[in-house]
Design an enzyme around this catalytic site. Structure first.
Site, PDB file in Angstrom:
ATOM      1  N   VAL A  11      23.134  -9.655  -9.957  1.00 50.23           N
ATOM      2  CA  VAL A  11      22.152  -8.915 -10.306  1.00 50.23           C
ATOM      3  C   VAL A  11      22.691  -7.956 -11.553  1.00 50.23           C
ATOM      4  O   VAL A  11      22.109  -8.011 -12.526  1.00 50.23           O
ATOM      5  CB  VAL A  11      21.569  -7.873  -9.385  1.00 50.23           C
ATOM      6  CG1 VAL A  11      20.613  -6.831  -9.872  1.00 50.23           C
ATOM      7  CG2 VAL A  11      20.964  -8.828  -8.398  1.00 50.23           C
ATOM      8  N   THR A 121      19.331  -3.120  -3.556  1.00 46.67           N
ATOM      9  CA  THR A 121      18.213  -3.230  -2.651  1.00 46.67           C
ATOM     10  C   THR A 121      18.506  -1.997  -1.540  1.00 46.67           C
ATOM     11  O   THR A 121      19.516  -2.315  -0.910  1.00 46.67           O
ATOM     12  CB  THR A 121      17.882  -4.329  -1.948  1.00 46.67           C
ATOM     13  OG1 THR A 121      17.487  -5.279  -3.046  1.00 46.67           O
ATOM     14  CG2 THR A 121      16.763  -4.363  -0.909  1.00 46.67           C
ATOM     15  N   LEU A 156      15.159 -10.882  -8.731  1.00 49.57           N
ATOM     16  CA  LEU A 156      15.572 -12.179  -9.510  1.00 49.57           C
ATOM     17  C   LEU A 156      15.871 -13.238  -8.342  1.00 49.57           C
ATOM     18  O   LEU A 156      16.563 -12.880  -7.371  1.00 49.57           O
ATOM     19  CB  LEU A 156      17.006 -11.794  -9.945  1.00 49.57           C
ATOM     20  CG  LEU A 156      16.982 -10.602 -10.886  1.00 49.57           C
ATOM     21  CD1 LEU A 156      18.294 -10.022 -11.463  1.00 49.57           C
ATOM     22  CD2 LEU A 156      15.715 -10.897 -11.916  1.00 49.57           C
ATOM     23  N   GLU A 158      17.905 -16.516  -7.278  1.00 50.27           N
ATOM     24  CA  GLU A 158      19.038 -17.135  -7.619  1.00 50.27           C
ATOM     25  C   GLU A 158      19.044 -18.433  -8.333  1.00 50.27           C
ATOM     26  O   GLU A 158      18.209 -19.144  -8.080  1.00 50.27           O
ATOM     27  CB  GLU A 158      19.951 -17.413  -6.463  1.00 50.27           C
ATOM     28  CG  GLU A 158      21.541 -17.048  -6.418  1.00 50.27           C
ATOM     29  CD  GLU A 158      22.007 -17.085  -5.152  1.00 50.27           C
ATOM     30  OE1 GLU A 158      21.644 -16.175  -4.102  1.00 50.27           O
ATOM     31  OE2 GLU A 158      22.861 -18.115  -5.043  1.00 50.27           O
ATOM     32  N   GLY A 274       9.152 -26.821   5.245  1.00 49.25           N
ATOM     33  CA  GLY A 274      10.674 -27.490   5.356  1.00 49.25           C
ATOM     34  C   GLY A 274      11.476 -27.053   6.626  1.00 49.25           C
ATOM     35  O   GLY A 274      10.878 -26.552   7.459  1.00 49.25           O
ATOM     36  N   CYS A 281      18.917 -12.891   0.591  1.00 50.84           N
ATOM     37  CA  CYS A 281      17.892 -11.937   0.456  1.00 50.84           C
ATOM     38  C   CYS A 281      16.944 -11.893   1.304  1.00 50.84           C
ATOM     39  O   CYS A 281      16.701 -10.590   2.282  1.00 50.84           O
ATOM     40  CB  CYS A 281      17.270 -11.934  -0.598  1.00 50.84           C
ATOM     41  SG  CYS A 281      18.396 -11.130  -2.261  1.00 50.84           S
ATOM     42  N   LYS A 284      18.297 -10.865   5.080  1.00 47.75           N
ATOM     43  CA  LYS A 284      19.072  -9.454   5.242  1.00 47.75           C
ATOM     44  C   LYS A 284      17.863  -8.391   4.930  1.00 47.75           C
ATOM     45  O   LYS A 284      17.986  -7.449   5.708  1.00 47.75           O
ATOM     46  CB  LYS A 284      20.069  -9.370   3.992  1.00 47.75           C
ATOM     47  CG  LYS A 284      20.555  -8.172   3.684  1.00 47.75           C
ATOM     48  CD  LYS A 284      21.664  -8.248   2.598  1.00 47.75           C
ATOM     49  CE  LYS A 284      21.198  -8.067   1.283  1.00 47.75           C
ATOM     50  NZ  LYS A 284      20.716  -6.658   0.729  1.00 47.75           N
ATOM     51  N   ARG A 348      24.845 -18.539   1.706  1.00 49.10           N
ATOM     52  CA  ARG A 348      24.435 -17.393   2.455  1.00 49.10           C
ATOM     53  C   ARG A 348      23.406 -17.525   3.492  1.00 49.10           C
ATOM     54  O   ARG A 348      22.389 -18.033   2.670  1.00 49.10           O
ATOM     55  CB  ARG A 348      24.605 -16.027   1.598  1.00 49.10           C
ATOM     56  CG  ARG A 348      25.901 -15.731   1.350  1.00 49.10           C
ATOM     57  CD  ARG A 348      25.930 -14.501   0.303  1.00 49.10           C
ATOM     58  NE  ARG A 348      25.459 -14.773  -0.808  1.00 49.10           N
ATOM     59  CZ  ARG A 348      25.073 -13.941  -1.937  1.00 49.10           C
ATOM     60  NH1 ARG A 348      25.442 -12.974  -1.401  1.00 49.10           N
ATOM     61  NH2 ARG A 348      24.921 -14.569  -2.975  1.00 49.10           N
TER      62      ARG A 348
HETATM   63  C1  UDX Z   1      14.592 -14.404  -3.164  1.00 51.25           C
HETATM   64  C2  UDX Z   1      13.438 -13.970  -4.020  1.00 51.25           C
HETATM   65  O1  UDX Z   1      12.377 -14.883  -4.297  1.00 51.25           O
HETATM   66  C3  UDX Z   1      13.960 -13.027  -5.089  1.00 51.25           C
HETATM   67  O2  UDX Z   1      12.624 -12.300  -5.503  1.00 51.25           O
HETATM   68  C4  UDX Z   1      14.708 -11.648  -4.363  1.00 51.25           C
HETATM   69  O3  UDX Z   1      15.181 -10.858  -5.294  1.00 51.25           O
HETATM   70  C5  UDX Z   1      15.615 -12.481  -3.763  1.00 51.25           C
HETATM   71  O4  UDX Z   1      15.392 -13.465  -2.837  1.00 51.25           O
HETATM   72  P1  UDX Z   1      16.264 -16.372  -3.540  1.00 51.25           P
HETATM   73  O5  UDX Z   1      17.110 -16.102  -2.533  1.00 51.25           O
HETATM   74  O6  UDX Z   1      17.229 -16.787  -4.929  1.00 51.25           O
HETATM   75  O7  UDX Z   1      15.282 -15.335  -4.358  1.00 51.25           O
HETATM   76  O8  UDX Z   1      15.349 -17.715  -3.089  1.00 51.25           O
HETATM   77  P2  UDX Z   1      14.157 -18.346  -3.237  1.00 51.25           P
HETATM   78  O9  UDX Z   1      14.048 -19.213  -4.450  1.00 51.25           O
HETATM   79  O10 UDX Z   1      13.083 -17.110  -3.231  1.00 51.25           O
HETATM   80  O11 UDX Z   1      14.038 -19.158  -1.885  1.00 51.25           O
HETATM   81  C6  UDX Z   1      14.178 -18.472  -0.560  1.00 51.25           C
HETATM   82  C7  UDX Z   1      14.266 -19.399   0.356  1.00 51.25           C
HETATM   83  O12 UDX Z   1      12.922 -19.980   0.465  1.00 51.25           O
HETATM   84  C8  UDX Z   1      15.082 -20.593   0.225  1.00 51.25           C
HETATM   85  O13 UDX Z   1      15.766 -21.186   1.306  1.00 51.25           O
HETATM   86  C9  UDX Z   1      14.143 -21.818  -0.170  1.00 51.25           C
HETATM   87  O14 UDX Z   1      14.420 -23.290   0.231  1.00 51.25           O
HETATM   88  C10 UDX Z   1      13.010 -21.374   0.730  1.00 51.25           C
HETATM   89  N1  UDX Z   1      11.306 -21.839   0.311  1.00 51.25           N
HETATM   90  C11 UDX Z   1      11.037 -21.244  -0.911  1.00 51.25           C
HETATM   91  C12 UDX Z   1      10.735 -22.722   1.272  1.00 51.25           C
HETATM   92  O15 UDX Z   1      11.483 -23.123   2.051  1.00 51.25           O
HETATM   93  N2  UDX Z   1       9.573 -22.798   0.637  1.00 51.25           N
HETATM   94  C13 UDX Z   1       9.160 -22.483  -0.245  1.00 51.25           C
HETATM   95  O16 UDX Z   1       7.837 -22.852  -0.690  1.00 51.25           O
HETATM   96  C14 UDX Z   1       9.838 -21.460  -1.223  1.00 51.25           C
END
Ligand code: UDX
Length: 465
Positions: A11, A121, A156, A158, A274, A281, A284, A348
């Site tokens: 971040v 956060t 954001l 990742e 899935g 995030c 947590k 993580r």
């Molecule tokens: C998330 C939030 O999107 C972001 O706004 C916040 O600041 C941090 O947490 P991130 O952890 O990078 O971001 O991952 P993200 O792309 O949101 O996916 C999270 C998880 O959900 C992944 O394991 C992904 O595989 C899963 N996912 C996402 C699904 O299983 N199905 C989906 O349709 C979308």
């Protein structure tokens, strides 16, 4: 403006580099001297698409230090972007935020006061507490000046942190006065107006509409962050539970997701069923807000259910493979992918970790391949008993089943027909519903996905094992 960013994680680095790119003078402070030395040498401690280019383009306006003594008390803004892990009692550990506030409190004053932005956060109410702490610290130094503490949560993803910083859906700010709102609108002006020249690596998407500045009170802004992440986690858990039902009744969850996602009130995103969600995030933050809810006598039963459903979902792989292969004991299972999502080496709270433990626990031999996360698995989880494969191709050798865990692009184009020949039995579990089922069945595979009827219609193939 002169901006100090505290914390050089995903971040801090992404936001800091974007603020420098749009014209501010940014100093990043991190207590990790090694990380700072790397950054000064032009090396990145993390990989984020476009970060390198943006940092290069901003050279001269961005600097790195691990020395609090170089803190410029004349800065216009100080942004706190340090980690807030879950603490021992289940609540958020605010040690790093408090330490940053103490350091700031010991240094600001004298001239004009910077505005303090809380980007980490933090549980609702923390901004006000930090403001009181700062005010107290200043009073102890004999200063009566008022200090502004505002909340400015990040959203954001990742792997997409640069894109999300340049082209956010919205900028949320928790404020207490019109002056604070004006200040934040000025800080983010080029992003709000989208009048900067986009970096080549992160072009402006065609459909960009101007992101609104959502100004509200401090505590509401803090809660927006948790509500957003919890809602997304609920959405994925929801579709995953329906996926399990779809399997039982012979429906296809991808069709169901499309059918509901086209309803504008629902929307198509985060409906990809899935083997479970993960990352630093969702879990947590869901746990943290449950903990906060409990403290305030507010039961967040839906968030709890999303967490529980996710744990159950992760268990589906071992459960289904156990049933498919009659037993896990003595079977060889290959995992294609380890990272919690493609485009990162982050493990993580990755579903792969639970899946490995369950398969190994059931007596299976587990082979793994991931284009980015294998080193991390070896370093961070040395106790996991897995066999590392140098290539996706070698993973298939002698397997009774292969599970696609992370939907890396390269896994979509593997020579499956050829790879199937290297397996002991051609069972493929598409844990992300991304592979072409027909192509796989034509190549002789038995395919199972998540929330889709099996391509072979049953267990007859078992005789082959
Ligand atoms: C998330 C939030 O999107 C972001 O706004 C916040 O600041 C941090 O947490 P991130 O952890 O990078 O971001 O991952 P993200 O792309 O949101 O996916 C999270 C998880 O959900 C992944 O394991 C992904 O595989 C899963 N996912 C996402 C699904 O299983 N199905 C989906 O349709 C979308």
């Amino acid at each position: 403006m002169k901006v100090i960013m505290i914390g050089c994680g995903y971040v801090g680095l992404s936001t800091g580099s974007v603020l420098a790119y749009i014209g501010h003078e940014v100093t990043l402070i991190d207590s990790d001297a090694e990380k700072i030395a790397k950054l000064r040498a032009g090396e990145l401690p993390i990989y984020e698409r476009g970060l390198q280019e943006v940092l290069r383009a901003s050279a001269g306006r961005i600097s790195f230090t691990d020395d609090w003594d170089s803190f410029d008390s004349g800065a216009d803004a100080v942004i706190i972007a340090v980690g807030t892990p879950i603490g021992e009692g289940g609540g958020v550990d605010l040690t790093c935020v408090e330490a940053a506030v103490q350091e700031i409190g010991a240094r600001v004053g004298g001239g004009s006061m910077p505005v303090i932005l809380l980007k980490s956060t933090v549980p609702p109410g923390t901004g006000s507490e930090m403001k009181a702490l700062l005010q107290q610290k200043l009073a102890m130094r004999g200063m009566k000046s008022r200090i502004s503490v505002v909340s400015n949560p990040e959203f954001l993803r990742e792997g997409q942190t640069m894109f999300d910083s340049f082209y956010p859906d919205r900028i949320v700010v928790g404020i207490e006065s019109d002056e604070e709102e004006t200040f934040l609108a000025t800080l983010y002006r080029p992003v709000l107006l989208q009048d900067f020249t986009p970096p080549l690596a992160i072009p402006r998407p065609g459909h960009t509409r101007l992101p609104p500045l959502v100004a509200t009170d401090l505590t509401s802004a803090e809660l927006i962050k948790y509500a957003a992440n919890a809602f997304l986690a609920v959405k994925v858990s929801f579709i995953n539970e329906f996926a399990n039902l779809a399997e039982s009744v012979g429906a296809d969850i991808t069709a169901v997701a499309r059918g509901i996602g086209l309803d504008q009130r629902i929307g198509p995103q985060f409906l990809q069923a899935g083997i479970g969600w993960g990352g630093s995030c969702f879990g947590k933050d869901a746990r943290a807000i449950l903990h906060a809810g409990k403290r305030h006598q507010a039961e967040l039963s839906i968030v709890r259910a999303a967490l529980d459903a996710n744990q159950t979902q992760r268990g589906q792989v071992a459960k289904k493979l156990g049933a498919r292969l009659d037993t896990l004991a003595g079977r060889t299972i290959g995992l294609l992918g380890l990272a919690f999502k493609p485009g990162t080496d982050d493990l993580r709270d990755a579903p792969s970790l639970d899946i490995i433990r369950q398969l190994v626990g059931g007596g299976a031999r587990v082979k793994v391949y991931d284009p980015a996360a294998m080193e991390k698995l070896a370093c961070e989880h040395p106790m996991l008993s897995v066999e590392y494969c140098p290539t996706a191709e070698s993973l298939f050798e002698g397997c009774d089943a292969v599970v696609l865990v992370t939907e890396w692009e390269e896994f979509l184009h593997l020579p499956y027909a050829e790879l199937g020949e290297r397996m002991r039995a051609k069972l493929l579990f598409d844990g992300r519903n991304v592979l072409d089922q027909k192509m796989l069945t034509d190549a002789g595979f038995t395919v199972c996905g998540v929330g889709r009827s099996d391509a072979d219609g049953g267990r007859e193939w078992l005789g082959a094992v």
